[in-house]
Design an enzyme around this catalytic site. Structure first.
Site, PDB file in Angstrom:
ATOM      1  N   CYS B  32       0.962  -7.452  -6.097  1.00  0.00           N
ATOM      2  CA  CYS B  32       0.636  -6.046  -5.810  1.00  0.00           C
ATOM      3  C   CYS B  32       0.629  -5.228  -7.101  1.00  0.00           C
ATOM      4  O   CYS B  32       1.680  -4.986  -7.690  1.00  0.00           O
ATOM      5  CB  CYS B  32       1.641  -5.502  -4.811  1.00  0.00           C
ATOM      6  SG  CYS B  32       1.736  -3.719  -4.727  1.00  0.00           S
ATOM      7  N   CYS B  35       2.520  -1.917  -7.224  1.00  0.00           N
ATOM      8  CA  CYS B  35       3.974  -2.145  -7.221  1.00  0.00           C
ATOM      9  C   CYS B  35       4.501  -2.240  -8.650  1.00  0.00           C
ATOM     10  O   CYS B  35       5.599  -1.803  -8.947  1.00  0.00           O
ATOM     11  CB  CYS B  35       4.318  -3.433  -6.473  1.00  0.00           C
ATOM     12  SG  CYS B  35       3.873  -3.374  -4.738  1.00  0.00           S
TER      13      CYS B  35
END
Lengths: 326, 107
Positions: B32, B35
């Site tokens: 991700c 993230c």
């Protein structure tokens, strides 16, 4: 240099860390301007949310978006650019040096390069933002994971929407692309790729007018309206990905810099904005091409313009010449 | 270079870990990209609020039950618990200042 405590003085500050900002940082650092780059909340820009980038020159088999940005960043730092975390909260461009506030820190700069880019557009329904992270997403590579084996929809007809649909088709049972028109705006390559996936289907001439179900706190269905007949229908999905384009990040500069009606910064004679010493590069000023390579190119232009401005060798712009002769 | 002050929660211990005090949990995954943008901010919060706030991460690939229980369907998502009750949900990116303001409300 003596200034108020907590104030950092720079020759050049760059706001934004996508291809435009990092290329500007690369050129400005190589010109010995010791630039400071403020990376912003969406550090690395839009390419951070992509997978394989196949149209950036120099990579015949493609390059991963996040990897490319890591390289650009390392290259700029290698030549001495300083990169700081943080999101600019306000700027004052009325006097030089310009003032840039990041949280509780104030920076001043003799020249400013704006490369704040553009961010994914939402639907304007209200409910889409409320269900963000609950089944509504603008990033398939981030959130596709949650929809393994479930039906999803993608809204939009451009390259972004096609890329999302193709990515999701490998995870979801079924991907339905919803588009307002009867033809796609996406490039032929992307269209062909999307059309060839057996589990991607298209609903044409339709727009999403509502997303259910706010009460349950998750996405259960979309309410569609046929743009020709006005007829409404419902499509059962667990997730919906919005790929309807981008909106420029120019709120910080409202009332300070001239903008087009669509919010993009106006530039002239290269990268100059309406304020002397403020330059703009990348998607924040480009609503036409919006490519990584054009963003990088314009970042280079902005750094060269800023360098010439600081050394007093930036030629008078055609606007300024015209004004002087009026 | 995650901060040593950031704990790692799992499906097995999640319920017990959020039971006491104010706990900020960052749901993330290795793949991700956004993230990775919020991770350094989470680290800094863990350092700055050391002793007042527990900061932890949950890898959603290895721990699918917890995100599903809290209906997390996008990452990064930050959840803030106080004595076991879910108080705040932050989906997507947020600045450190705004996260700090949100945390301060519950301390």
């Amino acid at each position: 240099m003596s200034t108020a405590p907590g104030t950092t003085v720079r020759q050049v500050i760059i706001i934004g860390s996508g291809p435009a900002g990092l290329t500007a940082a690369l050129y400005a650092s190589r010109a010995n301007l010791k630039p400071l780059l403020i990376e912003g909340i969406e550090a690395g820009g839009q390419l951070m949310l992509t997978t394989m980038v196949e149209n950036y020159p120099g990579f015949r088999s493609g390059v991963m978006g996040p990897g490319l940005m890591a390289e650009m960043r390392a290259q700029a730092e290698h030549f001495g650019a300083e990169i700081v975390q943080g999101d600019v909260s306000s700027v004052d461009l009325s006097n030089r040096p310009f003032t840039i506030n990041v949280d509780k820190t104030t920076y001043t700069a003799d020249a400013l390069i704006i490369a704040t880019g553009a961010s994914a557009k939402w639907l304007d329904l209200g409910v889409d933002k409320k269900l963000s992270g609950r089944g509504v997403s603008t990033c398939a590579t981030c959130d596709g994971f949650f929809f393994k084996g479930l039906p999803v929809a993608v809204i939009g007809g451009g390259d972004t929407a096609m890329e999302e649909a193709i990515y999701l088709s490998k995870l979801a049972t079924k991907v339905t692309v919803i588009h307002r028109r009867d033809t796609l705006r996406a490039s032929k390559v992307m269209q062909d790729k999307a059309m060839s996936m057996p589990n991607i289907s298209f609903i044409w001439n339709s727009e999403v007018v509502d997303i259910k179900d706010l009460d349950q706190g998750k996405v259960t269905a979309l309410v569609l309206r046929d743009t020709k007949t006005g007829e409404k229908s419902e499509l059962t999905v667990e997730g919906v990905f919005i790929g309807i384009g981008h909106t420029p990040n120019t709120q910080l500069f409202k009332g300070q810099l001239q903008m087009h009606d669509n919010g993009y910064l106006k530039t002239h004679d290269g990268s100059r904005t309406s304020v002397r010493g403020v330059f703009a590069a990348g998607d924040v000023q480009d609503h036409v091409y919006r490519q990584a390579v054009t963003a990088a190119g314009s970042g280079c232009m902005a750094a060269i313009d800023a360098e010439r401005f600081l050394s007093g060798t930036l030629h008078e712009s055609s606007h300024e010449t015209a004004a002087a002769h009026r | 270079m995650a901060s040593e002050k950031v704990k790692t929660f799992t499906d097995a211990n999640f319920g017990d870990e959020v039971k006491n005090g104010v706990v900020l949990v960052d749901f993330w995954a290795t793949w991700c990209a956004p993230c990775r943008r919020i991770a350094p901010i989470v680290d800094q919060l863990a350092e700055e609020y050391n002793g007042k706030l527990t900061v932890a991460k949950v890898d959603i690939d290895e721990n699918p039950m917890t995100p599903s229980k809290f209906m997390v369907r996008g990452i990064p998502t930050l959840l803030l618990f106080k004595n076991g009750d879910l108080k705040e949900t932050i989906v997507g990116l947020e600045t450190k200042d705004r996260l700090a303001q949100m945390i301060d409300k519950h301390l």
